[in-house]
Design a protein around this motif. Structure first.
Motif, PDB file in Angstrom:
ATOM      1  N   ARG A  19      -2.516  -6.538   2.968  1.00 41.20           N
ATOM      2  CA  ARG A  19      -2.296  -5.176   2.441  1.00 41.20           C
ATOM      3  C   ARG A  19      -1.375  -4.424   3.398  1.00 41.20           C
ATOM      4  NH1 ARG A  19      -7.692  -6.042   3.198  1.00 41.20           N
ATOM      5  NH2 ARG A  19      -7.686  -4.398   4.757  1.00 41.20           N
ATOM      6  N   ILE A  20      -0.153  -4.161   2.936  1.00 43.28           N
ATOM      7  CA  ILE A  20       0.869  -3.655   3.849  1.00 43.28           C
ATOM      8  C   ILE A  20       1.391  -2.280   3.424  1.00 43.28           C
ATOM      9  CG2 ILE A  20       3.116  -4.133   4.888  1.00 43.28           C
ATOM     10  CD1 ILE A  20       1.009  -6.206   5.651  1.00 43.28           C
ATOM     11  N   GLY A  21       1.194  -1.295   4.260  1.00 46.70           N
ATOM     12  CA  GLY A  21       1.705   0.046   3.994  1.00 46.70           C
ATOM     13  C   GLY A  21       2.786   0.435   4.974  1.00 46.70           C
ATOM     14  N   SER A  22       2.370   0.800   6.183  1.00 42.65           N
ATOM     15  CA  SER A  22       3.314   1.396   7.139  1.00 42.65           C
ATOM     16  C   SER A  22       4.487   0.478   7.506  1.00 42.65           C
ATOM     17  CB  SER A  22       2.567   1.857   8.396  1.00 42.65           C
ATOM     18  OG  SER A  22       1.740   0.833   8.878  1.00 42.65           O
ATOM     19  N   ILE A  38      -8.041   0.468  -3.362  1.00 40.30           N
ATOM     20  CA  ILE A  38      -8.494  -0.016  -2.049  1.00 40.30           C
ATOM     21  C   ILE A  38      -9.342   1.004  -1.290  1.00 40.30           C
ATOM     22  CG2 ILE A  38      -6.556  -1.622  -1.724  1.00 40.30           C
ATOM     23  CD1 ILE A  38      -5.248   0.496   0.068  1.00 40.30           C
ATOM     24  N   MET A  42      -3.577  -6.000   7.629  1.00 38.13           N
ATOM     25  CA  MET A  42      -2.752  -4.856   7.297  1.00 38.13           C
ATOM     26  C   MET A  42      -1.476  -4.962   8.164  1.00 38.13           C
ATOM     27  SD  MET A  42      -5.945  -2.179   6.894  1.00 38.13           S
ATOM     28  CE  MET A  42      -5.401  -1.012   8.056  1.00 38.13           C
ATOM     29  N   SER A  43      -0.709  -3.890   8.215  1.00 38.39           N
ATOM     30  CA  SER A  43       0.578  -3.988   8.930  1.00 38.39           C
ATOM     31  C   SER A  43       0.438  -4.497  10.366  1.00 38.39           C
ATOM     32  CB  SER A  43       1.275  -2.622   8.951  1.00 38.39           C
ATOM     33  OG  SER A  43       1.642  -2.250   7.646  1.00 38.39           O
ATOM     34  N   MET A  57     -12.722  -8.294   0.423  1.00 41.41           N
ATOM     35  CA  MET A  57     -11.751  -7.522   1.206  1.00 41.41           C
ATOM     36  C   MET A  57     -12.440  -7.032   2.476  1.00 41.41           C
ATOM     37  SD  MET A  57      -9.755  -3.890   0.635  1.00 41.41           S
ATOM     38  CE  MET A  57     -11.092  -2.787   1.009  1.00 41.41           C
ATOM     39  N   LYS A  69      -0.207   4.502  -0.465  1.00 41.05           N
ATOM     40  CA  LYS A  69      -0.968   5.761  -0.378  1.00 41.05           C
ATOM     41  C   LYS A  69      -0.260   6.844   0.437  1.00 41.05           C
ATOM     42  CE  LYS A  69      -3.709   4.211   3.500  1.00 41.05           C
ATOM     43  NZ  LYS A  69      -4.884   3.470   3.940  1.00 41.05           N
ATOM     44  N   ILE A 123     -11.564  -4.848   6.414  1.00 34.68           N
ATOM     45  CA  ILE A 123     -10.678  -4.214   7.391  1.00 34.68           C
ATOM     46  C   ILE A 123     -11.100  -4.708   8.769  1.00 34.68           C
ATOM     47  CG2 ILE A 123      -9.991  -1.977   8.398  1.00 34.68           C
ATOM     48  CD1 ILE A 123     -10.674  -0.750   5.597  1.00 34.68           C
ATOM     49  N   VAL A 166       0.844  -1.198   0.000  1.00 33.18           N
ATOM     50  CA  VAL A 166       0.000   0.000   0.000  1.00 33.18           C
ATOM     51  C   VAL A 166       0.879   1.247   0.000  1.00 33.18           C
ATOM     52  CG1 VAL A 166      -1.772   1.273   1.249  1.00 33.18           C
ATOM     53  CG2 VAL A 166      -1.888  -1.225   1.119  1.00 33.18           C
TER      54      VAL A 166
HETATM   55  C1  LIG Z   1      -4.123   2.258   4.281  1.00 36.28           C
HETATM   56  C2  LIG Z   1      -4.718   0.928   4.062  1.00 36.28           C
HETATM   57  C3  LIG Z   1      -3.972  -0.244   4.277  1.00 36.28           C
HETATM   58  C4  LIG Z   1      -2.531  -0.246   4.782  1.00 36.28           C
HETATM   59  O1  LIG Z   1      -2.491   0.010   6.136  1.00 36.28           O
HETATM   60  P1  LIG Z   1      -1.119  -0.112   6.992  1.00 36.28           P
HETATM   61  O2  LIG Z   1      -1.606  -0.191   8.380  1.00 36.28           O
HETATM   62  O3  LIG Z   1      -0.346   1.114   6.686  1.00 36.28           O
HETATM   63  O4  LIG Z   1      -0.427  -1.351   6.553  1.00 36.28           O
HETATM   64  C5  LIG Z   1      -4.593  -1.451   4.017  1.00 36.28           C
HETATM   65  N1  LIG Z   1      -5.870  -1.528   3.582  1.00 36.28           N
HETATM   66  C6  LIG Z   1      -6.609  -0.435   3.361  1.00 36.28           C
HETATM   67  C7  LIG Z   1      -8.003  -0.585   2.881  1.00 36.28           C
HETATM   68  C8  LIG Z   1      -6.070   0.823   3.598  1.00 36.28           C
HETATM   69  O5  LIG Z   1      -6.829   1.917   3.389  1.00 36.28           O
END
Ligand SMILES: *Cc1c(COP(=O)(O)O)cnc(C)c1O
Length: 227
Positions: free
Chosen positions: A220-223, A85, A204-205, A168, A39, A170, A37
């Motif tokens: 889904r990995i961002g931070s 996403i 996620m992270s 998907m 963003k 959260i 991710v």
């Molecule tokens: C921002 C986001 C993520 C990533 O989140 P992190 O905690 O940074 O890994 C994953 N899924 C969705 C839908 C997001 O909006």
């Protein structure tokens, strides 16, 4: 340490962790995908990752930000798959369909109708994941689990331009037990309607370990990569 090395190494660390969790849970590592991710990442950070590592796909939540980043000189030559996403407004459906390979956030019949029309216009299939809502919070998008059967049936019968490729969701805010129990519900409904070739995108992270234990195949990995 150079920023460059830092981001590639953070990604490697996530990979190693995913491998370890798969091993522990007797899951096939090759069947688990990481959506990176981007963003909150800068173009430079994204370049630092993409120039060093091959990634399965990147995830973006906003159209404008995506177009800005990925048409820039630094990034325009990377042929990386893009998954949407974020919450998708119908007025952006056409552009999102043009610029993304998969939409992870199909959450209403109205959006399905618009995407179907656009898909036919663009002579393509809109690959979508249905977004499930696992919390009671008003602000969070997605369908409630009870709504899923009728929704899938309607999309299949009314909107041939859409191909549903999975789910998907959260995680709810709460304890690990609450997160796990919500993920289990998502996995159950996934198993009713989809196959192993489809995507169950949980984690996620902060919660991908639980997600992998509960059967997610697209985290889904961002931070964890960019922070
Ligand atoms: C921002 C986001 C993520 C990533 O989140 P992190 O905690 O940074 O890994 C994953 N899924 C969705 C839908 C997001 O909006």
């Amino acid at each position: 340490m150079q920023e460059e090395t830092k981001i590639a190494l953070a990604y490697d660390k996530v990979l190693a962790k995913v491998k370890e969790i798969c091993l522990k849970n007797k899951r096939d590592f090759s069947k688990v995908n990481i959506l990176v991710v981007t963003k909150y990442a800068t173009k430079e950070q994204i370049w630092q990752l993409l120039s060093k590592r091959e990634v399965f796909a990147i995830g973006q939540s906003q159209l404008k930000d995506t177009l800005e980043k990925f048409s820039s000189p630094e990034l325009k030559d990377f042929k990386v798959k893009k998954f949407f996403i974020g919450h998708l407004q119908t007025n952006k459906a056409a552009k999102v369909l043009e610029n993304f390979d998969l939409i992870c956030s199909l959450d209403s019949l109205h959006l399905a109708e618009v995407l179907n029309k656009q898909a036919q216009k663009q002579n393509k299939t809109a690959l979508c994941l249905l977004q499930l809502k696992l919390t009671n919070r008003q602000t969070q998008g997605g369908l409630n689990i009870e709504e899923v059967p009728a929704f899938i049936k309607q999309v299949k019968t009314l909107y041939p331009g859409i191909k549903l490729k999975g789910l998907m969701a959260i995680a709810p805010q709460g304890s690990n037990e609450e997160i796990r129990s919500a993920f289990k519900k998502a996995k159950n409904i996934f198993d009713c309607y989809f196959t192993k070739e489809d995507y169950l995108s949980l984690g996620m992270s902060s919660d991908f370990e639980i997600a992998l234990e509960e059967g997610s195949n697209l985290i889904r990995i961002g931070s964890a990569v960019f922070d």
